[in-house]
Design an enzyme around this catalytic site. Structure first.
Site, mmCIF file in Angstrom:
data_model
loop_
_atom_site.group_PDB
_atom_site.id
_atom_site.type_symbol
_atom_site.label_atom_id
_atom_site.label_comp_id
_atom_site.label_asym_id
_atom_site.label_seq_id
_atom_site.Cartn_x
_atom_site.Cartn_y
_atom_site.Cartn_z
ATOM 1 N N GLY A 50 28.389 -12.119 13.182
ATOM 2 C CA GLY A 50 28.238 -10.729 12.774
ATOM 3 C C GLY A 50 29.506 -9.918 12.657
ATOM 4 N N ALA A 51 30.577 -10.458 12.121
ATOM 5 C CA ALA A 51 31.780 -9.656 11.882
ATOM 6 C C ALA A 51 31.571 -8.861 10.600
ATOM 7 C CB ALA A 51 33.006 -10.553 11.799
ATOM 8 N N HIS A 52 31.200 -7.587 10.758
ATOM 9 C CA HIS A 52 30.923 -6.744 9.591
ATOM 10 C C HIS A 52 30.786 -5.296 10.036
ATOM 11 C CE1 HIS A 52 26.787 -7.596 11.097
ATOM 12 N NE2 HIS A 52 26.578 -6.342 10.749
ATOM 13 N N ALA A 53 30.718 -4.422 9.051
ATOM 14 C CA ALA A 53 30.374 -3.020 9.301
ATOM 15 C C ALA A 53 29.240 -2.654 8.351
ATOM 16 C CB ALA A 53 31.586 -2.124 9.062
ATOM 17 N N ARG A 98 31.919 -4.558 13.835
ATOM 18 C CA ARG A 98 31.462 -5.167 15.076
ATOM 19 C C ARG A 98 31.429 -6.680 14.938
ATOM 20 N NH1 ARG A 98 26.324 -3.351 13.528
ATOM 21 N NH2 ARG A 98 27.479 -1.486 12.996
#
Lengths: 135, 135
Positions: A50-53, A98
């Site tokens: 979940g590396a994203h915004a 996050r």
């Protein structure tokens, strides 16, 4: 200037010998009315998710079991936070980058989200995120 | 005649080596937009909880950990059901008399509810429930 955006929410909790009840209501402890929920579990140790915004989506994250470590970045502040209490929610308004850094074995993350799923709402490119939050 | 009211909801589920994701959206798999959520956990073996019905409230119940046994009665059908799968929700429209018969150790129940908490919405008297569902 973007100010630090995330915050902790302490849910109402009734701890009794016959069991514990944790609860929250939309427009009160929950800053939005959830249109979607999801559960993430069975994440092996060492897997990063979940590396994203998000552009518009608000989320509240709760570790309903175990311990989940997140890395957060709202453009001016970075933090590593640990979710390990079902009575504690982490509120992430947009845009917060996050990363789900680590799930301890047996952990489960509950997410309540303010909108239906929309792939266009995800910012998966960190340079784009940097442009979004500005200088 | 009141027909059997409760039903199971199979949530969308993505099971992958890097973890499992379970999700549902309001107006789709979720028959309502949640205004409240609660978590029940730490219920000792032998404790029975929640013998009541609701007048207006709709709920979806999920065993996010462990195994929870419920007894249900919608006025014409009685059943004992076991919740033991985070990807499976039990939809309880009103009025269903429900009793949380047993929590296995380590279990946690997640409930999504269609309304804010209202003590007047609870029917705690079984005779009143019988009158409510009619002959």
């Amino acid at each position: 200037v973007v100010v630090s955006a995330w915050r902790w929410i302490r849910f109402a909790e009734e701890v009794e010998p016959r069991g514990s009840l944790v609860w929250a209501q939309a427009g009160e402890a929950l800053p939005f009315t959830p249109q979607r929920f999801f559960l993430i579990h069975g994440v092996p140790d060492g897997v990063v998710r979940g590396a994203h915004a998000h552009r518009e989506l608000h989320e509240v994250l709760v570790a309903v079991a175990g311990e989940v470590t997140l890395e957060l970045d709202d453009g001016c502040e970075q933090a590593t936070v640990v979710l390990d209490d079902p009575a504690l929610g982490l509120y992430l308004p947009p845009p917060v980058w996050r990363t789900q850094r680590r799930y301890m074995p047996g952990s489960m993350l509950l997410a309540l989200a303010s909108h239906h799923y929309d792939p266009d709402d995800y910012v998966r490119d960190h340079d784009e995120f940097r442009r979004l939050v500005g200088p």
